[in-house]
Design a protein around this motif. Structure first.
Motif, PDB file in Angstrom:
ATOM      1  N   LEU B  77      40.647 101.498  23.076  1.00 23.28           N
ATOM      2  CA  LEU B  77      40.318 100.192  22.506  1.00 23.28           C
ATOM      3  C   LEU B  77      40.113  99.157  23.606  1.00 23.28           C
ATOM      4  O   LEU B  77      39.204  98.319  23.524  1.00 23.28           O
ATOM      5  CB  LEU B  77      41.422  99.750  21.532  1.00 23.28           C
ATOM      6  N   SER B  78      40.940  99.222  24.679  1.00 26.10           N
ATOM      7  CA  SER B  78      40.748  98.215  25.726  1.00 26.10           C
ATOM      8  C   SER B  78      39.448  98.453  26.477  1.00 26.10           C
ATOM      9  O   SER B  78      38.817  97.503  26.917  1.00 26.10           O
ATOM     10  CB  SER B  78      41.936  98.148  26.679  1.00 26.10           C
ATOM     11  N   MET B  79      39.020  99.728  26.592  1.00 25.17           N
ATOM     12  CA  MET B  79      37.710  99.972  27.204  1.00 25.17           C
ATOM     13  C   MET B  79      36.603  99.448  26.308  1.00 25.17           C
ATOM     14  O   MET B  79      35.614  98.891  26.788  1.00 25.17           O
ATOM     15  CB  MET B  79      37.502 101.466  27.463  1.00 25.17           C
ATOM     16  N   ALA B  80      36.777  99.630  24.981  1.00 22.90           N
ATOM     17  CA  ALA B  80      35.753  99.153  24.048  1.00 22.90           C
ATOM     18  C   ALA B  80      35.606  97.636  24.136  1.00 22.90           C
ATOM     19  O   ALA B  80      34.521  97.089  23.952  1.00 22.90           O
ATOM     20  CB  ALA B  80      36.101  99.567  22.621  1.00 22.90           C
ATOM     21  N   ILE B  81      36.713  96.933  24.437  1.00 23.00           N
ATOM     22  CA  ILE B  81      36.631  95.474  24.578  1.00 23.00           C
ATOM     23  C   ILE B  81      36.179  95.102  25.991  1.00 23.00           C
ATOM     24  O   ILE B  81      35.315  94.255  26.181  1.00 23.00           O
ATOM     25  CB  ILE B  81      38.007  94.812  24.305  1.00 23.00           C
ATOM     26  N   GLY B  82      36.773  95.749  26.984  1.00 22.67           N
ATOM     27  CA  GLY B  82      36.610  95.300  28.364  1.00 22.67           C
ATOM     28  C   GLY B  82      35.309  95.716  29.019  1.00 22.67           C
ATOM     29  O   GLY B  82      34.723  94.927  29.768  1.00 22.67           O
ATOM     30  N   VAL B  83      34.837  96.948  28.751  1.00 23.63           N
ATOM     31  CA  VAL B  83      33.649  97.427  29.460  1.00 23.63           C
ATOM     32  C   VAL B  83      32.403  96.595  29.119  1.00 23.63           C
ATOM     33  O   VAL B  83      31.708  96.147  30.030  1.00 23.63           O
ATOM     34  CB  VAL B  83      33.432  98.936  29.220  1.00 23.63           C
ATOM     35  N   PRO B  84      32.083  96.351  27.822  1.00 23.63           N
ATOM     36  CA  PRO B  84      30.885  95.543  27.550  1.00 23.63           C
ATOM     37  C   PRO B  84      30.959  94.153  28.170  1.00 23.63           C
ATOM     38  O   PRO B  84      29.990  93.692  28.777  1.00 23.63           O
ATOM     39  CB  PRO B  84      30.854  95.447  26.017  1.00 23.63           C
ATOM     40  N   ILE B  85      32.115  93.484  28.038  1.00 26.86           N
ATOM     41  CA  ILE B  85      32.222  92.128  28.582  1.00 26.86           C
ATOM     42  C   ILE B  85      32.084  92.157  30.109  1.00 26.86           C
ATOM     43  O   ILE B  85      31.334  91.385  30.700  1.00 26.86           O
ATOM     44  CB  ILE B  85      33.571  91.485  28.168  1.00 26.86           C
ATOM     45  N   GLY B  86      32.810  93.094  30.747  1.00 28.52           N
ATOM     46  CA  GLY B  86      32.750  93.178  32.205  1.00 28.52           C
ATOM     47  C   GLY B  86      31.355  93.516  32.690  1.00 28.52           C
ATOM     48  O   GLY B  86      30.846  92.912  33.637  1.00 28.52           O
ATOM     49  N   LEU B  87      30.715  94.467  32.012  1.00 32.34           N
ATOM     50  CA  LEU B  87      29.373  94.891  32.416  1.00 32.34           C
ATOM     51  C   LEU B  87      28.371  93.751  32.278  1.00 32.34           C
ATOM     52  O   LEU B  87      27.594  93.465  33.193  1.00 32.34           O
ATOM     53  CB  LEU B  87      28.938  96.094  31.554  1.00 32.34           C
ATOM     54  N   MET B  88      28.413  93.055  31.126  1.00 32.72           N
ATOM     55  CA  MET B  88      27.457  91.976  30.905  1.00 32.72           C
ATOM     56  C   MET B  88      27.716  90.803  31.850  1.00 32.72           C
ATOM     57  O   MET B  88      26.780  90.182  32.358  1.00 32.72           O
ATOM     58  CB  MET B  88      27.518  91.495  29.446  1.00 32.72           C
ATOM     59  N   ALA B  89      28.997  90.497  32.087  1.00 38.73           N
ATOM     60  CA  ALA B  89      29.305  89.378  32.979  1.00 38.73           C
ATOM     61  C   ALA B  89      28.847  89.700  34.403  1.00 38.73           C
ATOM     62  O   ALA B  89      28.250  88.862  35.076  1.00 38.73           O
ATOM     63  CB  ALA B  89      30.806  89.079  32.949  1.00 38.73           C
ATOM     64  N   GLY B  90      29.103  90.935  34.851  1.00 34.09           N
ATOM     65  CA  GLY B  90      28.653  91.338  36.182  1.00 34.09           C
ATOM     66  C   GLY B  90      27.136  91.319  36.273  1.00 34.09           C
ATOM     67  O   GLY B  90      26.561  90.914  37.287  1.00 34.09           O
ATOM     68  N   THR B  91      26.472  91.746  35.187  1.00 32.76           N
ATOM     69  CA  THR B  91      25.010  91.737  35.152  1.00 32.76           C
ATOM     70  C   THR B  91      24.479  90.312  35.241  1.00 32.76           C
ATOM     71  O   THR B  91      23.510  90.038  35.953  1.00 32.76           O
ATOM     72  CB  THR B  91      24.513  92.393  33.847  1.00 32.76           C
ATOM     73  N   TRP B  92      25.147  89.400  34.539  1.00 32.12           N
ATOM     74  CA  TRP B  92      24.699  88.004  34.613  1.00 32.12           C
ATOM     75  C   TRP B  92      24.772  87.491  36.058  1.00 32.12           C
ATOM     76  O   TRP B  92      23.843  86.873  36.558  1.00 32.12           O
ATOM     77  CB  TRP B  92      25.539  87.102  33.697  1.00 32.12           C
TER      78      TRP B  92
END
Lengths: 334, 282
Positions: B77-92
């Motif tokens: 569950l923490s990967m499901a929350i953390g990976v998209p946010i982290g990936l998108m923020a890093g991409t930004w």
């Protein structure tokens, strides 16, 4: 504005040749949705810092109203029965255990970093650097388990020796007296030092390696010894990042919870001896949080967390600032 | 003159010895901790650990099934929350923000969050999830772990996408691909080894985290998969069992610690292997 109007005008052509508007519409939506999601995620990542401080401050409001700031910081009474709470013993415990850790870890980190960067033959550099970094990968709960069940019994057999030799020295002898229980402030400091070591030493090593080789080689050419190059050339050049690395380690030590909770003995008495049990802000939080039965008790515990966050935020801010001053580099993980 | 040279060389020799000792001390503690975990962990291994639930206080027997399942649920569950946010923020940061003032501010804050003590994040998750819900829950634990994981993913994504050469992006743009297709089909693909490294390091970091779970997921003596309720998990079980007077509980703590360390070390090694696959443009 006028520029885009002109481009639009230049693109005028017969209706039949225009691209299908549906395609364009989808493309634009996809682009703006993606951009919005990226911005949103970046803002969440950054807002987490402020949200943490605000949420913790909000949850400690009851205790702040009851005890104020100064009284809470200086009172050493922590008594759930009378509902009187003061942070002083835990602040002292946190600061002293971290100070012990830094006194032990900083020279050792410097030694390890110089050894890897300057002294070690190249074939052994990578394995040693990897081994030291593995120390950072071990979860803190395992440090606690090892500290309590393995290190403390060994250390308790060394403690009488420490008391005998250091306890007799006038002045600082007071620091080394007490029953040889194996757990206490000094044990916590030692375990913290081992945990801090990989962070400070890897920052130091990374910045030592970016010292221009011309600088280093001219010193060697002048006949300087390895120690002189390390102390008089490399260290002054990298000073700000080295101090940043030390602050980074200090931030870790101040906030470390599980390992300390296992080995510090959890006593809210202030004792001059480092061999006596003590408690830190994180350890009292870990021990008493689920037992906090009244709103005031709970809010006082969160208030302790607020003090910790204020201190570690300043330390971490300085750490990141100082490490960045030397120039941002990949791999120099902050 | 001779005396000065002799003194300088003596200082040099002594310092080299001391630095060697410092390194040996560091490696010694690593080996000591790993050796103890291995020895007691293997001794505590029991098939029942994976098939039975944690035994009640004072009773014999072994079992950690509920804690393993709970921990896996928390991590997922923490990967499901953390990976998209982290990936998108890093991409930004890498694809939109570049070195603008806002992007650099986000990077700075992210670096500060990178070394945040986990106990503070636990208190944060308590404040925003547990307090409003009125009770401890696996969801709160996952939120705390996700917040710990996000800065690591943000930083590696940002750095790894920065390594992707501009020629590939330009080729995709020249073919008429809109920006989001360029990023998702070209940039992410080129940087996937690096991004995956970040996710694995983040996962390794949160696997053994205990302090934040004490305020959030807490523990559960029984088997449960309901993330909206307190849930058993390996780190908190180690904490409670290690401090207990029961011998079988202490043995289980060592076995659980051994499995955790093994998992984290394997993750770190795989992450390092992926990092070796990252192509650095020169």
């Amino acid at each position: 504005m006028s520029g885009s109007d002109m481009t639009f005008g230049a693109e005028l052509r017969p209706v039949s040749e225009e691209p299908k508007p549906a395609v364009r519409w989808w493309r634009l939506t996809g682009d703006s949705l993606f951009h919005a999601a990226a911005v949103f995620a970046a803002l969440i990542a950054a807002a987490a810092l402020f949200a943490t401080v605000i949420a913790i401050a909000y949850d400690s409001r009851l205790s702040i109203e009851t005890f104020g700031v100064w009284r809470f910081l200086t009172s050493s009474e922590w008594n759930p029965v009378t509902q009187t709470f003061g942070a002083f013993p835990f602040i002292i415990g946190t600061l002293v255990s971290s100070a012990i850790a830094m006194v032990l870890a900083v020279p050792v980190s410097f030694g390890v970093a110089v050894f890897i960067a300057e002294i070690a033959p190249s074939w052994i550099k990578k394995p040693i650097a990897g081994a030291i970094e593995l120390l950072a990968a071990i979860p803190s709960i395992v440090y606690g388990l090892w500290g309590l069940l393995v290190f403390a019994p060994v250390f308790s057999s060394i403690e009488p020796w420490i008391t005998q030799y250091f306890g007799a020295i006038p002045g600082i002898g007071l620091l080394f007296q007490g029953p040889p229980a194996g757990i206490g402030m000094l044990t916590a400091g030692i375990v913290l030092a081992i945990m801090v070591l990989p962070y400070t030493s890897s920052i130091m090593r990374d910045v030592f390696l970016i010292v221009p080789s011309s600088l280093r080689e001219s010193a060697y050419a002048m006949g300087a010894t390895t120690w002189e190059v390390a102390w008089d050339i490399i260290l002054p050049y990298t000073r700000s990042a080295v101090i940043g690395g030390i602050f980074l380690g200090l931030g870790r030590a101040l906030g470390e919870t599980m390992a300390v909770t296992f080995v510090i003995g959890n006593s809210n008495m202030i004792s001059p001896s480092l061999l006596m049990p003590s408690a830190t802000i994180p350890s009292v939080l870990a021990n008493e949080f689920t037992e906090a039965t009244t709103p005031l008790y709970l809010s006082s515990l969160i208030y302790l967390g607020l003090i910790l966050i204020a201190v570690t935020l300043i330390v971490r801010f300085l750490a990141v600032l100082l490490i960045r001053r030397l120039g941002r580099r990949e791999g120099a993980s902050a | 003159m001779k005396a000065v040279v002799a003194r300088r060389h003596a200082v040099d020799f002594l310092s080299k010895i001391l630095m060697g000792i410092a390194t040996v001390v560091g490696v010694f503690f690593l080996l000591w901790i790993l050796w103890t975990t291995l020895r007691f962990g293997i001794a505590g291994m029991h098939w029942d650990l994976f098939t039975k639930d944690t035994p009640a206080p004072g009773t014999n027997g072994f079992g950690l099934r509920n804690a393993f399942v709970g921990s896996l649920g928390l991590l997922t569950l923490s990967m499901a929350i953390g990976v998209p946010i982290g990936l998108m923020a890093g991409t930004w940061l890498a694809e939109y923000g570049f070195h603008s003032r806002l992007a650099n501010a986000v990077r700075f804050i992210n670096d500060i969050m990178l070394s945040a003590p986990s106990i503070e994040i636990g208190l944060f998750a308590y404040a925003i999830v547990v307090a409003p819900m009125g009770h401890f829950s696996g969801l709160a634990g996952s939120v705390a772990l996700a917040v710990l994981m996000i800065p690591i993913i943000v930083r590696t994504t940002d750095e790894m996408l920065g390594l992707v050469g501009g020629d590939m992006r330009e080729a995709a743009i020249a073919l008429g691909a809109p920006k989001w297709v360029v990023i998702s089909k070209v940039t992410w693909k080129a940087g996937r080894a690096g991004i995956l490294t970040g996710v694995l390091i983040g996962l390794a970091r949160i696997t053994g985290e205990t302090a934040p779970l004490l305020f959030t997921a807490l523990n559960n003596q029984y088997f449960s998969t309901n993330m909206l309720r307190p849930i058993a998990n390996i780190p908190v079980v180690i904490f409670q069992f290690a401090l207990s007077p029961y011998e079988n509980w202490q043995q289980m703590a060592w076995a659980a610690a051994f499995i955790t360390v093994l998992f984290v070390l394997v993750l770190s090694l795989v992450a390092r292997w992926f990092l070796g696959k990252v192509q650095v443009p020169k």
